[in-house]
Design a protein around this motif. Sequence first.
Motif, PDB file in Angstrom:
ATOM      1  N   ALA A 129     -20.515  16.109  25.217  1.00  0.00           N
ATOM      2  CA  ALA A 129     -21.365  15.027  24.732  1.00  0.00           C
ATOM      3  C   ALA A 129     -21.186  13.775  25.578  1.00  0.00           C
ATOM      4  N   GLY A 130     -20.011  13.638  26.182  1.00  0.00           N
ATOM      5  CA  GLY A 130     -19.727  12.485  27.029  1.00  0.00           C
ATOM      6  C   GLY A 130     -20.207  12.632  28.454  1.00  0.00           C
ATOM      7  N   GLY A 131     -20.802  13.777  28.792  1.00  0.00           N
ATOM      8  CA  GLY A 131     -21.375  13.942  30.120  1.00  0.00           C
ATOM      9  C   GLY A 131     -20.565  14.779  31.076  1.00  0.00           C
ATOM     10  N   LEU A 132     -19.452  15.363  30.630  1.00  0.00           N
ATOM     11  CA  LEU A 132     -18.633  16.185  31.509  1.00  0.00           C
ATOM     12  C   LEU A 132     -18.875  17.669  31.265  1.00  0.00           C
ATOM     13  N   VAL A 133     -18.650  18.447  32.295  1.00  0.00           N
ATOM     14  CA  VAL A 133     -18.748  19.905  32.226  1.00  0.00           C
ATOM     15  C   VAL A 133     -17.362  20.463  31.926  1.00  0.00           C
ATOM     16  N   THR A 134     -17.294  21.548  31.172  1.00  0.00           N
ATOM     17  CA  THR A 134     -16.019  22.219  30.932  1.00  0.00           C
ATOM     18  C   THR A 134     -15.925  23.472  31.799  1.00  0.00           C
ATOM     19  N   ALA A 135     -14.704  23.839  32.141  1.00  0.00           N
ATOM     20  CA  ALA A 135     -14.464  25.080  32.893  1.00  0.00           C
ATOM     21  C   ALA A 135     -13.302  25.823  32.259  1.00  0.00           C
ATOM     22  N   ARG A 265      -4.644  13.607  23.415  1.00  0.00           N
ATOM     23  CA  ARG A 265      -4.882  14.012  22.026  1.00  0.00           C
ATOM     24  C   ARG A 265      -6.335  14.367  21.777  1.00  0.00           C
ATOM     25  N   ASP A 266      -7.216  13.832  22.594  1.00  0.00           N
ATOM     26  CA  ASP A 266      -8.640  14.032  22.369  1.00  0.00           C
ATOM     27  C   ASP A 266      -9.396  13.783  23.662  1.00  0.00           C
ATOM     28  N   ALA A 267     -10.734  13.858  23.584  1.00  0.00           N
ATOM     29  CA  ALA A 267     -11.562  13.674  24.773  1.00  0.00           C
ATOM     30  C   ALA A 267     -11.421  12.278  25.352  1.00  0.00           C
ATOM     31  N   ALA A 268     -11.236  11.274  24.486  1.00  0.00           N
ATOM     32  CA  ALA A 268     -11.109   9.899  24.977  1.00  0.00           C
ATOM     33  C   ALA A 268      -9.879   9.761  25.876  1.00  0.00           C
ATOM     34  N   ASP A 269      -8.770  10.395  25.486  1.00  0.00           N
ATOM     35  CA  ASP A 269      -7.557  10.351  26.305  1.00  0.00           C
ATOM     36  C   ASP A 269      -7.794  11.016  27.662  1.00  0.00           C
ATOM     37  N   ILE A 270      -8.539  12.116  27.656  1.00  0.00           N
ATOM     38  CA  ILE A 270      -8.805  12.834  28.902  1.00  0.00           C
ATOM     39  C   ILE A 270      -9.657  11.995  29.839  1.00  0.00           C
ATOM     40  N   ILE A 271     -10.707  11.395  29.295  1.00  0.00           N
ATOM     41  CA  ILE A 271     -11.584  10.564  30.113  1.00  0.00           C
ATOM     42  C   ILE A 271     -10.817   9.373  30.677  1.00  0.00           C
ATOM     43  N   GLU A 272      -9.930   8.814  29.878  1.00  0.00           N
ATOM     44  CA  GLU A 272      -9.114   7.705  30.374  1.00  0.00           C
ATOM     45  C   GLU A 272      -8.203   8.155  31.518  1.00  0.00           C
ATOM     46  N   ALA A 273      -7.653   9.356  31.397  1.00  0.00           N
ATOM     47  CA  ALA A 273      -6.724   9.854  32.414  1.00  0.00           C
ATOM     48  C   ALA A 273      -7.411  10.090  33.756  1.00  0.00           C
ATOM     49  N   VAL A 274      -8.682  10.453  33.742  1.00  0.00           N
ATOM     50  CA  VAL A 274      -9.405  10.749  34.994  1.00  0.00           C
ATOM     51  C   VAL A 274     -10.416   9.654  35.330  1.00  0.00           C
ATOM     52  N   SER A 275     -10.270   8.490  34.717  1.00  0.00           N
ATOM     53  CA  SER A 275     -11.287   7.442  34.831  1.00  0.00           C
ATOM     54  C   SER A 275     -11.524   6.983  36.263  1.00  0.00           C
ATOM     55  N   THR A 276     -10.503   7.062  37.106  1.00  0.00           N
ATOM     56  CA  THR A 276     -10.685   6.605  38.491  1.00  0.00           C
ATOM     57  C   THR A 276     -11.483   7.600  39.325  1.00  0.00           C
ATOM     58  N   GLN A 277     -11.710   8.808  38.782  1.00  0.00           N
ATOM     59  CA  GLN A 277     -12.384   9.849  39.549  1.00  0.00           C
ATOM     60  C   GLN A 277     -13.796  10.138  39.070  1.00  0.00           C
ATOM     61  N   ILE A 278     -14.270   9.384  38.091  1.00  0.00           N
ATOM     62  CA  ILE A 278     -15.611   9.617  37.563  1.00  0.00           C
ATOM     63  C   ILE A 278     -16.379   8.319  37.537  1.00  0.00           C
ATOM     64  N   ASP A 279     -17.698   8.440  37.507  1.00  0.00           N
ATOM     65  CA  ASP A 279     -18.575   7.288  37.370  1.00  0.00           C
ATOM     66  C   ASP A 279     -18.696   6.972  35.891  1.00  0.00           C
ATOM     67  N   ARG A 280     -18.024   5.917  35.449  1.00  0.00           N
ATOM     68  CA  ARG A 280     -17.997   5.610  34.022  1.00  0.00           C
ATOM     69  C   ARG A 280     -19.382   5.296  33.470  1.00  0.00           C
ATOM     70  N   ALA A 281     -20.337   4.954  34.362  1.00  0.00           N
ATOM     71  CA  ALA A 281     -21.696   4.686  33.886  1.00  0.00           C
ATOM     72  C   ALA A 281     -22.360   5.947  33.365  1.00  0.00           C
ATOM     73  N   ASP A 282     -21.888   7.109  33.833  1.00  0.00           N
ATOM     74  CA  ASP A 282     -22.504   8.375  33.440  1.00  0.00           C
ATOM     75  C   ASP A 282     -21.694   9.117  32.381  1.00  0.00           C
ATOM     76  N   VAL A 283     -20.561   8.544  31.984  1.00  0.00           N
ATOM     77  CA  VAL A 283     -19.671   9.231  31.049  1.00  0.00           C
ATOM     78  C   VAL A 283     -19.362   8.315  29.878  1.00  0.00           C
ATOM     79  N   PHE A 284     -19.434   8.834  28.694  1.00  0.00           N
ATOM     80  CA  PHE A 284     -19.085   8.068  27.515  1.00  0.00           C
ATOM     81  C   PHE A 284     -18.374   8.981  26.538  1.00  0.00           C
ATOM     82  N   VAL A 285     -17.698   8.372  25.553  1.00  0.00           N
ATOM     83  CA  VAL A 285     -16.936   9.153  24.584  1.00  0.00           C
ATOM     84  C   VAL A 285     -17.730   9.297  23.300  1.00  0.00           C
TER      85      VAL A 285
END
Length: 357
Positions: A129-135, A265-285
């Motif tokens: 829902a936040g714009g990321l693909v899972t693998a 603990r959740d998707a928000a923590d994951i997005i925060e951990a990789v925040s320097t590698q993604i375009d935050r304009a295209d990703v939200f929690v």
Amino acid sequence: MTGRLDDAARCDWIALARAPKVGPVTFFQLIAKFGDPGRAIKAMPGLSADRDSAATELDESRALGADIICAGEDIYPELLNELSPPPPVISIKGNAELFERPTIALVGARDASAAGRKLARMIARDLGAGGLVTASGMARGIDGEVHAASLETGTIAVLAGGVDQIYPPQHAELYHEICAQGLIVSERALGHRATARDFPRRNRIITGLAIGTVVIEAAERSGSLISARMAGEQGREVMAVPGSPLDARAAGTNRLLRNGATLVRDAADIIEAVSTQIDRADVFVQQTLPLDGTPVETQDDDQMVARILEALSPTPMPIAEIARASGCSARECAARLMELELDGVALTHAGGLASRA
């Protein structure tokens, strides 16, 4: 290499990659020496590279609705191309546009607990829902939950066998759903049945496609820990969900955390951990709580805070239940809990739970 190869050159790549005793390292050593697979095949007939079989595989793949792409081609995933060495060829079936979006690998136990399965679904859904693909690897347990929860938003299943080999068999329906909505990827030839040595190679591709890898439940001796090690060697973020020390299925993840993996603990923590590698304009929690549409009141409400504190216990409880007991909405409760956590009197946990600190 830019653009796409013609069929003659593609068959050379496939033939050399499928030749006996030619792994990815040997493949690229031959390329470095001879310039391209065609010259390598002509210069070294002892390689037993079979161009006729390669042409047949290419035709049969296309008849199946699949494609074979070579390292360096424009369509080849950029992150996978950074591996040393990358898989010389990969077969794909489904939506190749998913390669263009940031991806998170989610892996874990086949015999996952109910809690682990639920958490995998929540995280996968919220990442999607936040714009990321899972693998993941389409295995039983955590893998299957991840794919099923993120079908509509984008999921990549990497197989240890060929792209036409459904494993495990009970995931036949899931396989066809991923083909229709997501993407199937394999390094192995069409028709190849997976053996034990194929799974580490599969895991290397799962983590190679992702900017970060999350482990959800893994025993001390687990293939998921191999994935975590590979992700670290690839320079990717390694994350893990903590678990009970009393559950053997959490022993591996807890050890990862002890050794320096990022706790999530959740998707928000994951997005925060990789925040320097993604375009935050295209990703939200995406919120995981069953919140209503009522705006959160900003003024202090001592009585509401007192009721929430009274409802809290040392045992984590669903925030929705705490809100119900406190006589407020889940949104209001979540906002107050955040303030209480900052004050050190409450704790929020993965899965939309909260407890008294």
